[in-house]
Design a protein around this motif. Structure first.
Motif, PDB file in Angstrom:
ATOM      1  N   UNK A 197      -1.049  -4.702   1.289  1.00  0.00           N
ATOM      2  CA  UNK A 197      -0.566  -3.328   1.404  1.00  0.00           C
ATOM      3  C   UNK A 197      -0.521  -2.639   0.042  1.00  0.00           C
ATOM      4  N   UNK A 198      -0.097  -3.366  -0.983  1.00  0.00           N
ATOM      5  CA  UNK A 198      -0.052  -2.800  -2.334  1.00  0.00           C
ATOM      6  C   UNK A 198      -1.462  -2.434  -2.803  1.00  0.00           C
ATOM      7  N   UNK A 199      -2.403  -3.329  -2.567  1.00  0.00           N
ATOM      8  CA  UNK A 199      -3.785  -3.066  -2.975  1.00  0.00           C
ATOM      9  C   UNK A 199      -4.341  -1.830  -2.271  1.00  0.00           C
ATOM     10  N   UNK A 200      -4.103  -1.750  -0.957  1.00  0.00           N
ATOM     11  CA  UNK A 200      -4.592  -0.609  -0.196  1.00  0.00           C
ATOM     12  C   UNK A 200      -3.908   0.679  -0.643  1.00  0.00           C
ATOM     13  N   UNK A 201      -2.611   0.585  -0.968  1.00  0.00           N
ATOM     14  CA  UNK A 201      -1.872   1.760  -1.419  1.00  0.00           C
ATOM     15  C   UNK A 201      -2.423   2.300  -2.725  1.00  0.00           C
ATOM     16  N   UNK A 202      -2.741   1.403  -3.659  1.00  0.00           N
ATOM     17  CA  UNK A 202      -3.298   1.819  -4.955  1.00  0.00           C
ATOM     18  C   UNK A 202      -4.642   2.510  -4.762  1.00  0.00           C
ATOM     19  N   UNK A 203      -5.491   1.939  -3.920  1.00  0.00           N
ATOM     20  CA  UNK A 203      -6.804   2.533  -3.698  1.00  0.00           C
ATOM     21  C   UNK A 203      -6.700   3.888  -3.001  1.00  0.00           C
TER      22      UNK A 203
END
Length: 229
Positions: A197-203
């Motif tokens: 979720x963090x990775x997707x949020x950053x992108x």
């Protein structure tokens, strides 16, 4: 970034085709909201009964998906949806971060307290159902978003893909606990999803939204090139 091919497709769309795609987006988000409201109620209730951090997180993810879909619905009720693209994508990014924060805290507390979930037939059922429905819905939304060249629609599709990952992780965690008594599997599954979720949020926040079905897109592009030749 979206491929140049999709950009050419977007600029060559007729007004009628664009209007049809906008209606399709509204249908997708309408279905997503309806399904996820039901899913959230069942998952949070089942997670509370079973004391499952991952299952409660799964239910809260459904709420985040509702908010994400609502943001898309709002965007595509505007006269000029493209104007609101950046704002909508960032709202979706914030939703990812909120989900990651809650799931991480709940999972860590469960590990510290050495608390595992109880057997949850409803939890297994709702996560298994999502493993069937969400990939199909995400694929449909990706096709639509790619043709529109819409980063917000693609970001919402990635939210659905995250739900697929979450469904799989929670299902496995619940199954391992039920079959082998691995109480920690539930919390570990939740933490894995939090990282995603963090990775997707950053992108999403950066606006760097790619299709989660890149392999299928490559095959489609090869077929089109072969046909042209």
């Amino acid at each position: 970034m979206l491929r140049n091919g999709s950009e050419r497709m977007s600029t060559s769309l007729t007004a009628e085709r664009r209007s049809r795609l906008h209606r399709r987006v509204r249908f997708i988000v309408g279905f997503t909201i309806t399904y996820n409201v039901i899913e959230a109620i069942v998952a949070v209730w089942a997670g509370t009964v079973a004391s499952s951090a991952a299952l409660i997180g799964f239910g809260l993810d459904s709420i985040v998906e509702v908010l994400s879909a609502a943001a898309i619905a709002w965007q595509f009720t505007r006269k000029d949806p493209e104007r609101w693209e950046k704002v909508t994508v960032r709202v979706i990014g914030l939703a990812f971060f909120a989900l990651a924060a809650y799931v991480s805290i709940d999972a860590v507390l469960s590990l510290i307290r050495v608390e595992g979930p109880a057997h949850s037939p409803f939890g297994l059922g709702i996560t298994a159902l999502s493993l069937v429905i969400m990939p199909l819905l995400a694929w449909f939304e990706v096709r639509t978003g790619r043709e529109l060249d819409s980063k917000s629609v693609m970001a919402d599709a990635r939210q659905l893909i995250l739900c697929v990952y979450l469904s799989g992780a929670v299902f496995i965690g619940l199954a391992l606990n039920s079959l082998f008594g691995w109480w920690w599997a539930d919390s570990v599954a939740a933490l894995v999803v939090a990282v995603l979720a963090i990775r997707e949020g950053i992108e999403a926040w950066r606006g760097d939204v790619e299709s989660p079905f890149e392999v299928l897109e490559d095959l489609d592009n090869e077929e089109v090139e072969a046909t042209v030749r």
